[in-house]
Design an enzyme around this catalytic site. Structure first.
Site, mmCIF file in Angstrom:
data_model
loop_
_atom_site.group_PDB
_atom_site.id
_atom_site.type_symbol
_atom_site.label_atom_id
_atom_site.label_comp_id
_atom_site.label_asym_id
_atom_site.label_seq_id
_atom_site.Cartn_x
_atom_site.Cartn_y
_atom_site.Cartn_z
ATOM 1 N N CYS A 115 36.465 42.882 43.578
ATOM 2 C CA CYS A 115 35.193 43.499 43.212
ATOM 3 C C CYS A 115 35.074 43.667 41.705
ATOM 4 O O CYS A 115 36.064 43.581 40.967
ATOM 5 C CB CYS A 115 34.997 44.833 43.930
ATOM 6 S SG CYS A 115 36.199 46.104 43.599
ATOM 7 N N CYS A 116 33.832 43.869 41.272
ATOM 8 C CA CYS A 116 33.523 44.065 39.853
ATOM 9 C C CYS A 116 33.906 42.811 39.065
ATOM 10 O O CYS A 116 33.451 41.725 39.387
ATOM 11 C CB CYS A 116 34.235 45.318 39.345
ATOM 12 S SG CYS A 116 33.696 45.905 37.729
ATOM 13 N N ILE A 117 34.774 42.918 38.070
ATOM 14 C CA ILE A 117 35.143 41.781 37.232
ATOM 15 C C ILE A 117 36.277 40.953 37.842
ATOM 16 O O ILE A 117 36.509 39.816 37.434
ATOM 17 C CB ILE A 117 35.530 42.255 35.803
ATOM 18 C CG1 ILE A 117 35.647 41.090 34.806
ATOM 19 C CG2 ILE A 117 36.831 43.060 35.842
ATOM 20 C CD1 ILE A 117 34.354 40.355 34.541
ATOM 21 N N THR A 151 32.352 41.516 45.755
ATOM 22 C CA THR A 151 31.195 42.414 45.617
ATOM 23 C C THR A 151 31.111 42.874 44.165
ATOM 24 O O THR A 151 32.118 42.905 43.452
ATOM 25 C CB THR A 151 31.297 43.610 46.582
ATOM 26 O OG1 THR A 151 30.062 44.341 46.562
ATOM 27 C CG2 THR A 151 32.424 44.552 46.214
#
Length: 224
Positions: A135-137, A197
């Site tokens: 998720c995220c980066i 995500t």
């Protein structure tokens, strides 16, 4: 059957380590699913330490494993000891530590290299047909290691809600397929068993980030 999940951390704190809310969300959703979790982090120095009040680097030195222990309540293992055969899936929360301590994406962008132990672990999970949740980066790790994979970091057009949307464009340059999704959704690359995500790549209320991480965890466990 109880699913065994490795969670890989990169320190403690959004600007130089793992994003704490994302890690917590991952752990809550895994707990609710009754998964057996073990946390790991590399025993190495931070790229740098950031004063989180000012958002500026300091001269301080910190160890990624020791800092990750703050999130893991002391129960964290050296990444070098992660045995892929002992787990059904791996999940990597985001935070700038992914781009600074698990890779050098923060400095080199698409020309980055991945921390060698982690690169081997991701490749071994993939080769074994075991799912990867990011998720995220952290999907940039998959973009670098799994050419042509499908990922999401949210949206590809920058605005107040999506301040890091340029990351999607860089992933496309790397040969990945970026799939636009909202913050409370996740994208499943069935072929590569990769679930991603956006989390805090989106300027969204924390409960929506929490929900999106929940979808990522649920879909990752489905593939395990």
């Amino acid at each position: 059957m109880v699913k065994r999940v490795a969670v890989i951390l990169a320190g403690c704190g959004v600007y130089d380590g793992t994003e704490i809310h994302e890690a917590s969300a991952v752990l809550v959703h895994l707990s609710r699913a009754e998964a057996k979790v073990q946390m790991f982090a590399p025993n190495a120095d931070h790229m740098h330490v950031v004063n989180h009040c000012e958002g500026k680097p300091t001269e301080e030195k910190r160890n990624v494993l020791q800092e990750s222990a703050r999130i893991a309540r002391g129960d964290v293992t050296d990444l070098a000891k992660l045995d892929v055969s002992a787990f059904d899936a791996v999940i990597i929360p985001g935070g700038f530590g992914v781009a600074k301590n698990l890779s050098d994406w923060a400095v080199k962008n698409k020309d980055c290299t991945i921390q060698p132990q982690l690169e081997k672990i991701i490749k071994d999970f993939h080769k074994a047909g075991k799912p990867l949740g990011m998720c995220c980066i952290s999907p940039v790790l998959a973009a670098k290691i799994l050419p042509g994979c499908e990922v999401t970091v949210g949206q590809d057009k920058e605005c107040d809600k999506w301040p890091y949307a340029q990351t999607a464009g860089v992933m496309k340059e790397m040969g990945c397929k970026h799939v636009n999704t909202d913050v409370d959704k996740a994208h499943v690359d069935v072929k590569n068993k990769l679930v991603t995500t956006s989390a805090f790549m989106c300027n969204a209320p924390i409960h929506k980030v929490f929900d999106g991480v929940g979808v990522m965890v649920k879909e990752t466990l489905k593939l395990a």
